[in-house]
Design an enzyme around this catalytic site. Structure first.
Site, PDB file in Angstrom:
ATOM      1  N   ILE A  30       0.865  -6.650   5.538  1.00 47.23           N
ATOM      2  CA  ILE A  30      -0.005  -7.625   4.854  1.00 47.23           C
ATOM      3  C   ILE A  30       0.777  -8.911   4.601  1.00 47.23           C
ATOM      4  CG2 ILE A  30      -1.577  -8.012   2.919  1.00 47.23           C
ATOM      5  CD1 ILE A  30      -1.729  -4.966   2.572  1.00 47.23           C
TER       6      ILE A  30
ATOM      7  N   THR B 154      -2.688  -1.998  -5.583  1.00 51.64           N
ATOM      8  CA  THR B 154      -3.575  -1.161  -4.777  1.00 51.64           C
ATOM      9  C   THR B 154      -4.623  -0.461  -5.638  1.00 51.64           C
ATOM     10  OG1 THR B 154      -3.579   0.888  -3.490  1.00 51.64           O
ATOM     11  CG2 THR B 154      -1.744   0.607  -4.974  1.00 51.64           C
ATOM     12  N   ASP B 155      -5.737  -0.100  -5.018  1.00 50.02           N
ATOM     13  CA  ASP B 155      -6.755   0.672  -5.733  1.00 50.02           C
ATOM     14  C   ASP B 155      -6.271   2.093  -6.051  1.00 50.02           C
ATOM     15  OD1 ASP B 155      -6.797   1.662  -3.129  1.00 50.02           O
ATOM     16  OD2 ASP B 155      -8.928   1.301  -2.783  1.00 50.02           O
ATOM     17  N   GLU B 156      -5.176   2.529  -5.376  1.00 53.45           N
ATOM     18  CA  GLU B 156      -4.707   3.909  -5.586  1.00 53.45           C
ATOM     19  C   GLU B 156      -4.187   4.156  -6.996  1.00 53.45           C
ATOM     20  OE1 GLU B 156      -2.431   5.877  -2.640  1.00 53.45           O
ATOM     21  OE2 GLU B 156      -3.375   4.801  -0.989  1.00 53.45           O
TER      22      GLU B 156
END
Ligand code: NAD
Ligand code: DAU
Length: 329
Positions: free
Chosen positions: A10, A118-120
């Protein structure tokens, strides 16, 4: 602008996006060039940036580079869940100690920080609901990777509250696109097919991810840099949820193979079931919209990129697959 992790997937796309759309920035990159970093990802812009090979845990180096920067965009991290399960130590080091080291330099020099997360960090959602994570969902990470990312987010928030640093955060869903390491789901399957192997699906393939093109992630980060409020968190995601089985079938179809031409392999321990972000805040406050609305088209372009850039991914492929073989996946 100092971009940490700018030779990773990214981060490198972010550097290219920035040079293309925001020529007002002078870009420096700090990257350790671990197995996941690739100097070749920045080859075409090598004369437009300063690339420093170094560790975000190296306090003296970080201090020197942050002192010369107004803005730090922090992508550097150990990023792969499977690796964190087999060896969590580098995750604790880079994701926690590395973020701490940057925060201290930012605090000393008054630079602005944007922290990429992150969504994690929120854990997972049930498969049979339409629930979504929001900016206020409590953290509940499952893997060593997501636990260290959650910890790094907490450090950033504490430095905002206690020391008043100027920082923002974003938590994005799964990214796909060019320059992604072959260990990750989409490139692994595409390069398996290109090397005559079959795609590998963990467990029943029912787990759901929200697939977001890397350029859409990076345009959101730029909007936050331009208009985001200090101290705030923004969730990013396309809204396009797919099961892993659907993605493998789509990749096979795009590559001209039967949709069932894949292997089922043992599941990932602790495998998160479903991630989905509610992106109302970034859409309404900052006007962000994903440009890659059609996942099929975005995946087709990604398949083409891997077809045309074997020189980029081939050197890392065998080592990656030997790691997977050792893990039985
Ligand atoms: P990546 O593994 O492709 O790249 C990480 C980069 O960080 C590499 O270039 C690596 O060399 C560098 N790095 C690692 N440890 C370092 C250290 N100690 N010092 C300096 N550099 C170091 O990862 P990515 O997929 O590009 O992810 C980038 C960021 O985005 C991570 O923070 C990740 O948690 C987050 N994120 C990723 C996704 C995704 O789908 N890939 C989604 C949401 C958020
Ligand atoms: O949600 C954001 C996260 O997305 C990022 O924070 C991480 O850095 C990034 O790696 C990614 O994590 P995932 O674990 O979701 O991504 P991964 O590419 O490893 O796997 C995606 C899904 O596909 C997951 O459910 C596991 C499954 N999978 C993965 C591989 C490598 C397979 O079924 N087969 C595979 O070969």
């Amino acid at each position: 602008m100092l971009v940490t992790g700018g030779a990773g997937f990214i981060g490198a796309n972010f550097v290219h996006h920035t040079l293309r759309h925001h020529p007002e920035y002078e870009v420096g990159v700090l990257d350790l060039l671990t197995y996941a970093g690739n100097r070749n990802s920045l080859r075409t812009v090598a004369d437009q940036i300063e690339l420093h090979q170094g560790d975000i845990c190296d306090a003296a180096l970080v201090d020197r580079l942050v002192a010369r920067s107004d803005l730090v965009v922090h992508f550097a991290a150990e990023s792969h869940v499977d690796n964190s399960l087999s060896d969590p130590e580098p995750f604790v080091r880079s994701n926690l100690v590395g973020t701490f080291t940057l925060l201290e330099a930012v605090r000393r020099h008054g630079a602005r920080l944007h922290h990429i997360s992150t969504d994690e960090v929120f854990g997972d959602l049930a498969l049979d609901t339409t629930d979504r994570f929001t900016e206020t969902t409590p953290y509940d990470p499952s893997s060593p990777y997501s636990a260290t990312k959650a910890g790094s987010d907490m450090l950033v928030r504490a430095w905002v509250r206690s020391y008043g640093i100027h920082a923002s955060l974003s938590n994005c869903a799964n990214n796909y696109g060019p320059l992604q390491h072959v260990e990750k789901f989409v490139p692994r399957q595409v390069t398996n097919v290109l090397t005559g192997a079959r795609p590998k699906l963990y467990g029943g393939g029912v787990n759901v991810r929200e697939w977001t093109h890397v350029d859409d992630h990076n345009s959101a980060v730029h909007l936050i840099l331009e208009r985001g409020r200090p101290g705030e968190t923004y969730l990013i995601g396309s809204g396009d949820e797919r099961s892993n089985r659907q993605i493998v079938e789509m990749v096979l179809e795009l590559m001209g193979l039967p949709r069932d031409d894949y292997d089922r392999v043992p599941d990932r321990p602790g495998h998160d079931l479903r991630y989905a972000n509610d992106t109302t805040k970034i859409r309404t406050e900052l006007g962000w919209r994903p440009r890659f609305a059609d996942l099929r088209q975005g995946l087709a372009a990604t398949v083409d990129w891997y077809r045309e850039n074997e020189w980029w991914w081939r050197p890392g492929k065998e080592l990656t697959e030997s790691r997977y073989r050792r893990a039985g996946r």
